[in-house]
Scaffold this motif. Sequence first.
Motif: not given
Length: 124
Positions: A20-44
């Motif tokens: 998976l890729s996540c492209a950032a625009s209009k800000f610099t990812l290196a200056f942020y804490t970044i994460a991946w989340f997921r959500q399955a059907p019917g779950k948080e």
Amino acid sequence: QLQLVESGGGLVQPGGSLRLSCAASKFTLAFYTIAWFRQAPGKEREGVSCISRNDGSTSYADSVKGRFTISRDNAKNTLYLQMNSLRPEDTAVYYCAATLGGIGTFTTYDYEFWGQGTQVTVSS
């Protein structure tokens, strides 16, 4: 407007891999804490992996340790999630998220910026 755009999802057989890729625009990812989340059907929505801004350390949910790898390409301003040995229970919509907070967490409300998500389906 800060923007995160995920891509790379799809249908894969059990045991397969996706990146998976996540492209950032209009800000610099290196200056942020970044994460991946997921959500399955019917779950948080649950945290999968994160990179802390303060020290670059990474964290993984127990369910994905040893199978998933988070990384960041600062030159491309893009976050990645390499997913190997995929299982049916990995099926979910995957989201990337960013926060100015210095330490990565798996708490959704700690993150101010979110992508629209990309679907990952693991099935034979």
